[in-house]
Design an enzyme around this catalytic site. Sequence first.
Site, PDB file in Angstrom:
ATOM      1  N   CYS A   1       0.413   3.578   3.046  1.00 35.52           N
ATOM      2  CA  CYS A   1       1.028   2.991   4.394  1.00 35.52           C
ATOM      3  C   CYS A   1       2.559   3.182   4.293  1.00 35.52           C
ATOM      4  O   CYS A   1       3.093   3.485   5.443  1.00 35.52           O
ATOM      5  CB  CYS A   1       0.709   1.199   4.010  1.00 35.52           C
TER       6      CYS A   1
ATOM      7  N   CYS B 199       0.844  -1.322   0.045  1.00 38.37           N
ATOM      8  CA  CYS B 199      -0.011  -0.143   0.063  1.00 38.37           C
ATOM      9  C   CYS B 199       0.772   1.383  -0.023  1.00 38.37           C
ATOM     10  O   CYS B 199       1.713   1.410   0.686  1.00 38.37           O
ATOM     11  CB  CYS B 199      -0.994  -0.015   1.129  1.00 38.37           C
TER      12      CYS B 199
END
Length: 121
Positions: free
Chosen positions: A43, A40
Site C-alpha cells: 500500500c 501494508c
Amino acid sequence: MAAAQGAVIACHTKDEFDAQMAKGKEAGKLVIIDFMSPSCPFCLEIAPVYAEWAKKFPSAVFLEVNVFELKEVADFYKIDGMPTFVFIKNGETLETIEGPEKDEILDAIKKYIGTPASASS
C-alpha cells in the site's frame, strides 16, 4: 470538506465516504477507491503513484479508505487483501483489482475515463 480535484481524498468516517461517493455519482464521475492499510508495504509502495494518477486524471475521484478505520465499508466491498482498487461509476462497480498492479490499474483508469487531461508529466 473542500473539493479535492486532482488529489487523493482520504475518507476517515462513513459519512465522509458516503458524501464523496454521492458527489462522484451526482457528477457522473469515475470513483476509484484505494482500500489500504498504513502498515501494508504494498500500500505504501503504490500510494505515491496513486497520488500522481489523481493529478493526471482530475476527471475521476480518487478515494483512500483505511480498511481498519472503515471496516464497514471494506466489508461492504468484500475487501480481503490490500491494496485493493475498486472502480465505480453511477453507483455500479465496474472492476476490482487486488494488489499494487500499477499497469493493470492504469489500464483500467484509461479504459473508463480515457487519456490524461494533460500529456505533460
